[in-house]
Design a protein around this motif. Structure first.
Motif, PDB file in Angstrom:
ATOM      1  N   SER A  74       0.822  -1.212   0.000  1.00 47.05           N
ATOM      2  CA  SER A  74       0.000   0.000   0.000  1.00 47.05           C
ATOM      3  C   SER A  74       0.854   1.260   0.000  1.00 47.05           C
ATOM      4  O   SER A  74       0.444   2.297  -0.510  1.00 47.05           O
ATOM      5  N   ALA A  75       2.064   1.177   0.571  1.00 45.08           N
ATOM      6  CA  ALA A  75       2.943   2.341   0.645  1.00 45.08           C
ATOM      7  C   ALA A  75       3.761   2.541  -0.617  1.00 45.08           C
ATOM      8  O   ALA A  75       4.004   3.673  -1.038  1.00 45.08           O
ATOM      9  N   LEU A  76       4.187   1.431  -1.239  1.00 44.74           N
ATOM     10  CA  LEU A  76       5.078   1.530  -2.396  1.00 44.74           C
ATOM     11  C   LEU A  76       4.739   0.427  -3.400  1.00 44.74           C
ATOM     12  O   LEU A  76       5.466  -0.559  -3.532  1.00 44.74           O
ATOM     13  N   PRO A  77       3.603   0.546  -4.118  1.00 40.72           N
ATOM     14  CA  PRO A  77       3.236  -0.470  -5.104  1.00 40.72           C
ATOM     15  C   PRO A  77       4.176  -0.430  -6.301  1.00 40.72           C
ATOM     16  O   PRO A  77       4.382   0.625  -6.899  1.00 40.72           O
ATOM     17  N   SER A  82       9.164  -8.126  -4.944  1.00 39.65           N
ATOM     18  CA  SER A  82      10.088  -8.939  -4.142  1.00 39.65           C
ATOM     19  C   SER A  82      11.544  -8.718  -4.529  1.00 39.65           C
ATOM     20  O   SER A  82      12.444  -9.071  -3.771  1.00 39.65           O
ATOM     21  N   TYR A  83      11.766  -8.129  -5.684  1.00 38.99           N
ATOM     22  CA  TYR A  83      13.112  -7.684  -6.068  1.00 38.99           C
ATOM     23  C   TYR A  83      13.330  -6.224  -5.696  1.00 38.99           C
ATOM     24  O   TYR A  83      14.370  -5.849  -5.143  1.00 38.99           O
ATOM     25  N   GLU A  84      12.334  -5.398  -5.984  1.00 38.11           N
ATOM     26  CA  GLU A  84      12.490  -3.961  -5.815  1.00 38.11           C
ATOM     27  C   GLU A  84      12.656  -3.556  -4.352  1.00 38.11           C
ATOM     28  O   GLU A  84      13.504  -2.724  -4.019  1.00 38.11           O
ATOM     29  N   TRP A  85      11.834  -4.106  -3.461  1.00 35.33           N
ATOM     30  CA  TRP A  85      11.895  -3.688  -2.062  1.00 35.33           C
ATOM     31  C   TRP A  85      13.232  -4.020  -1.395  1.00 35.33           C
ATOM     32  O   TRP A  85      13.857  -3.134  -0.814  1.00 35.33           O
ATOM     33  N   PRO A  86      13.702  -5.289  -1.444  1.00 32.56           N
ATOM     34  CA  PRO A  86      15.015  -5.560  -0.838  1.00 32.56           C
ATOM     35  C   PRO A  86      16.147  -4.770  -1.497  1.00 32.56           C
ATOM     36  O   PRO A  86      17.095  -4.367  -0.822  1.00 32.56           O
ATOM     37  N   SER A  87      16.061  -4.556  -2.817  1.00 36.67           N
ATOM     38  CA  SER A  87      17.103  -3.784  -3.508  1.00 36.67           C
ATOM     39  C   SER A  87      17.179  -2.364  -2.979  1.00 36.67           C
ATOM     40  O   SER A  87      18.262  -1.808  -2.797  1.00 36.67           O
ATOM     41  N   ARG A  88      16.037  -1.784  -2.720  1.00 31.84           N
ATOM     42  CA  ARG A  88      15.995  -0.394  -2.286  1.00 31.84           C
ATOM     43  C   ARG A  88      16.275  -0.238  -0.794  1.00 31.84           C
ATOM     44  O   ARG A  88      16.984   0.696  -0.383  1.00 31.84           O
ATOM     45  N   GLU A 208       0.121 -13.365  -1.278  1.00 32.72           N
ATOM     46  CA  GLU A 208       0.537 -11.979  -1.494  1.00 32.72           C
ATOM     47  C   GLU A 208       0.865 -11.691  -2.953  1.00 32.72           C
ATOM     48  O   GLU A 208       1.436 -10.647  -3.274  1.00 32.72           O
ATOM     49  N   SER A 209       0.500 -12.591  -3.860  1.00 36.35           N
ATOM     50  CA  SER A 209       0.965 -12.542  -5.254  1.00 36.35           C
ATOM     51  C   SER A 209       0.754 -11.201  -5.945  1.00 36.35           C
ATOM     52  O   SER A 209       1.575 -10.774  -6.762  1.00 36.35           O
ATOM     53  N   ALA A 210      -0.329 -10.518  -5.638  1.00 35.20           N
ATOM     54  CA  ALA A 210      -0.661  -9.303  -6.379  1.00 35.20           C
ATOM     55  C   ALA A 210       0.355  -8.191  -6.191  1.00 35.20           C
ATOM     56  O   ALA A 210       0.418  -7.267  -7.016  1.00 35.20           O
ATOM     57  N   VAL A 211       1.170  -8.227  -5.123  1.00 40.94           N
ATOM     58  CA  VAL A 211       2.164  -7.157  -4.965  1.00 40.94           C
ATOM     59  C   VAL A 211       3.175  -7.178  -6.096  1.00 40.94           C
ATOM     60  O   VAL A 211       3.820  -6.157  -6.378  1.00 40.94           O
ATOM     61  N   GLU A 212       3.343  -8.324  -6.747  1.00 40.72           N
ATOM     62  CA  GLU A 212       4.327  -8.427  -7.819  1.00 40.72           C
ATOM     63  C   GLU A 212       3.894  -7.703  -9.084  1.00 40.72           C
ATOM     64  O   GLU A 212       4.683  -7.516 -10.001  1.00 40.72           O
ATOM     65  N   ILE A 213       2.617  -7.303  -9.154  1.00 42.34           N
ATOM     66  CA  ILE A 213       2.129  -6.530 -10.296  1.00 42.34           C
ATOM     67  C   ILE A 213       1.585  -5.185  -9.811  1.00 42.34           C
ATOM     68  O   ILE A 213       0.617  -4.662 -10.358  1.00 42.34           O
ATOM     69  N   GLY A 214       2.218  -4.627  -8.765  1.00 42.61           N
ATOM     70  CA  GLY A 214       1.702  -3.411  -8.142  1.00 42.61           C
ATOM     71  C   GLY A 214       1.467  -2.261  -9.087  1.00 42.61           C
ATOM     72  O   GLY A 214       0.487  -1.513  -8.952  1.00 42.61           O
ATOM     73  N   GLU A 215       2.344  -2.095 -10.081  1.00 44.14           N
ATOM     74  CA  GLU A 215       2.195  -0.992 -11.036  1.00 44.14           C
ATOM     75  C   GLU A 215       1.075  -1.237 -12.031  1.00 44.14           C
ATOM     76  O   GLU A 215       0.691  -0.322 -12.777  1.00 44.14           O
ATOM     77  N   GLU A 216       0.543  -2.449 -12.079  1.00 46.93           N
ATOM     78  CA  GLU A 216      -0.522  -2.790 -13.015  1.00 46.93           C
ATOM     79  C   GLU A 216      -1.877  -2.886 -12.333  1.00 46.93           C
ATOM     80  O   GLU A 216      -2.862  -3.314 -12.931  1.00 46.93           O
ATOM     81  N   VAL A 217      -1.944  -2.485 -11.047  1.00 49.02           N
ATOM     82  CA  VAL A 217      -3.181  -2.513 -10.265  1.00 49.02           C
ATOM     83  C   VAL A 217      -3.754  -1.110 -10.163  1.00 49.02           C
ATOM     84  O   VAL A 217      -3.047  -0.159  -9.818  1.00 49.02           O
TER      85      VAL A 217
END
Length: 445
Positions: A74-77, A82-88, A208-217
Motif C-alpha cells: 500500500s505504501a510503495l506499489p 520482491s526484487y524492488e523492495w530488498p534492492s531499495r 501476497e501474489s498481487a504485490v508483484e504486479i503493483g504498477e498494473e493494479v
C-alpha cells in the motif's frame, strides 16, 4: 535523458489493468492450487484428528508475512516487488540474489503444477506427460504475453469455476458429515502438529501474489492490501470447509492412507460423479495457479532488467499489449527447461519453498526499514500501523521464514545443493557485472 535504447522503447509505466477482483483472485488463486489436492494425506498421517488445528497453525506465519506485504504494497506499489523492495531498502545485491534464487523457485513451481495437473487429467484421458506439460506451460505464457487484463479475467473465471466445484463437494458432503469420524481436534500432541507446519504452509503460499504486479493494479494503495485481506479470508474459508467435509466423510485414517484424499472423500458423498468433479476442480485450480506463477515470474525478471541487474532488454514493454514481453519469453524458456528436473514432489516442493522463505524474510525486513528510516513512505501506507508494530511484525516474519527454510534439510538435501549452486552462480554474475561497470566508469573518466 537515457541513452539506453531499451529504455527508449518502453512506455513510462505498465498498463493498469487489474482491479480489486483481480488482486483477490491472483492471491487466493495462487494459494488454492495443488496443495489442497495433495496435502491432506501427509498431514492426516502425522496429525490425525489434529489436521484442522495444524492448518490453523500453518496460517499464522503466513498472516505475519501478509501484513508485511500489505503494508509495503500500500505504501510503495511496484511490479517485481520482491526484487524492488530488498534492492531499495536492504542492498541491491540482496534484491538481486532473492530474485535470482526465485528463478529456481518459479521453475520448480511451474513444473510441480503442470506435472500434478496432468497427473489428475490422466485419470480420465490417456496423455503423454512431458509433451502435455509443455503444451500447458506454452498456453499459460501465451496468455500472459498478450495482456495482464486477459490473464486477470482468466484467473477470475477459473477461480469462480473452482469455487463452484468445491461448493458442490461441500453441499453434498456436509449432510453426510459424521462427527465420530473426525475425532477430537486437540488430541494430537502439540509437537506433532508443529511438525506439519512446514508442509501445511504451502497451502497459503502465494497469498501476497498481487504485490508483484503493483504498477498494473488500479488504485494499488487501496486494492493491494484490501485484496490480500480478502484473499486470506476466502482461502481460509475454502480450506476450512473442504477439510471439515473430508474429515467428516472418511475420517483421518482413510485420508492418511489415500493417494487421492480429496477424491476418496468426494466418492463417499457423490459416488461415480466424484471423479469428473474432482479432476475438473484439480485442473482448474492448478491451471490458475500456473497463470499467477507465470505472471509473478515474468515481472521479477522485468524488474531486474529495468534496473539493470539483468540485461536491460528484459525491461522493454510491448507497445501494443503493455506487457514485459521479453521477460515473459525468458521466463517461458526457463519454465520449459524445468521439464528436465527430477519428478520427485519432495525435491520440487523444497526447491520452491526455500527461495520463497528467503523472499519472505527479505521483504519482512524491508518493512522494518521503511517503518524505522522512511517516514515519508510510511505515511503513504493505507495499512495504518504504528512504526513499532510494523517493526515487530517484520522481525517476526524474518524469524518464521528462517525457521521454516531450514526445516526441510533432512527430507531431501538435493534441493539445497541445487539452490546453493545457483546462489554461487548468481554471486559470480553479480560481482563480474560490478567489475565490468566499474571498468566502464574508469574508461569514461
Amino acid at each position: 535523458m537515457s541513452s539506453d535504447p531499451a529504455a527508449a522503447q518502453s512506455p513510462a509505466t505498465l498498463r493498469k489493468s487489474v482491479g480489486l477482483t483481480g488482486v483477490v483472485t491472483f492471491g487466493a488463486g495462487t494459494a488454492i492450487g495443488v496443495s489442497i489436492f495433495s496435502i491432506l494425506q501427509p498431514t492426516a498421517e502425522v496429525a490425525g484428528s489434529g489436521l484442522l488445528a495444524a492448518m490453523g497453525l500453518a496460517a499464522l506465519p503466513m498472516l505475519v508475512f501478509a501484513v508485511a506485504y500489505a503494508y509495503l504494497g500500500s505504501a510503495l506499489p511496484v511490479s517485481g516487488a520482491s526484487y524492488e523492495w530488498p534492492s531499495r531498502f536492504i542492498h541491491p545485491g540482496v534484491g538481486f540474489i532473492i530474485a535470482w534464487l526465485r528463478i529456481v523457485a518459479n521453475v520448480g513451481a511451474l513444473t510441480i503444477l503442470s506435472q500434478v495437473m496432468l497427473g489428475y487429467l490422466s485419470m480420465v484421458v490417456d496423455i503423454p506427460l512431458k509433451p502435455a506439460m509443455a503444451v500447458a506451460i506454452t498456453a499459460i505464457f501465451a496468455l500472459n504475453y498478450v495482456g495482464v487484463s486477459i490473464a486477470a479475467r482468466l484467473q477470475s473465471l477459473l477461480m469462480g469455476l473452482l469455487l463452484v466445484a468445491l461448493a458442490i463437494l461441500v453441499a453434498f458432503g456436509l449432510p453426510k458429515f459424521d462427527p465420530a469420524l473426525v475425532g477430537h481436534p486437540l488430541e494430537t500432541p502439540p509437537l506433532l502438529m508443529l511438525a506439519t507446519v512446514p508442509l501445511m504452509i504451502s497451502l497459503f503460499m502465494g497469498i501476497e501474489s498481487a504485490v508483484e504486479i503493483g504498477e498494473e493494479v488500479r488504485d494499488a494503495g487501496r486494492n493491494v492490501p484490501l485484496g490480500i485481506a480478502l484473499a486470506i479470508v476466502l482461502t481460509v474459508v475454502v480450506y476450512g470447509l473442504v477439510a471439515v467435509t473430508s474429515l467428516g466423510l472418511v475420517g483421518p485414517e482413510v485420508l492418511a492412507t489415500s493417494k487421492a484424499p480429496l477424491l476418496d472423500a468426494a466418492k463417499a458423498a457423490l459416488g461415480d460423479f466424484a471423479v469428473p468433479l474432482i479432476v475438473s476442480a484439480a485442473c482448474l485450480s492448478i491451471f490458475k495457479s500456473m497463470n499467477a506463477s507465470a505472471l509473478m515470474f515474468s515481472r521479477s525478471l522485468f524488474a531486474m532488467g529495468r534496473n539493470g541487474a539483468l540485461p536491460r532488454l528484459l525491461g522493454v514493454i510491448h507497445p501494443r499489449f503493455g506487457t514485459p514481453h521479453r521477460a515473459i519469453l525468458l521466463a517461458y524458456g526457463c519454465a520449459m527447461a524445468g521439464l528436465l528436473l527430477p519428478p520427485s514432489l519432495i525435491f520440487l516442493l523444497l526447491a520452491v519453498n526455500v527461495p520463497t522463505m528467503l523472499k519472505y524474510m527479505a521483504c519482512s525486513y524491508s518493512a522494518t526499514v521503511v517503518a524505522r528510516r522512511h517516514p515519508e513512505i510510511h505515511a503513504r501506507a493505507q495499512v495504518r500501523l504504528a512504526p513499532r508494530t510494523v517493526v515487530a511484525v517484520g522481525y517476526a516474519g524474518v524469524v518464521c521464514a528462517l525457521v521454516i527454510a531450514v526445516l526441510g534439510v533432512e527430507a531431501d538435501p538435493r534441493p539445497y545443493a541445487l539452490i546453493g549452486g545457483w546462489f554461487v552462480i548468481g554471486l559470480i554474475y553479480w560481482f563480474a557485472k560490478g567489475r565490468h561497470e566499474m571498468r566502464g566508469e574508469t574508461n569514461r573518466t
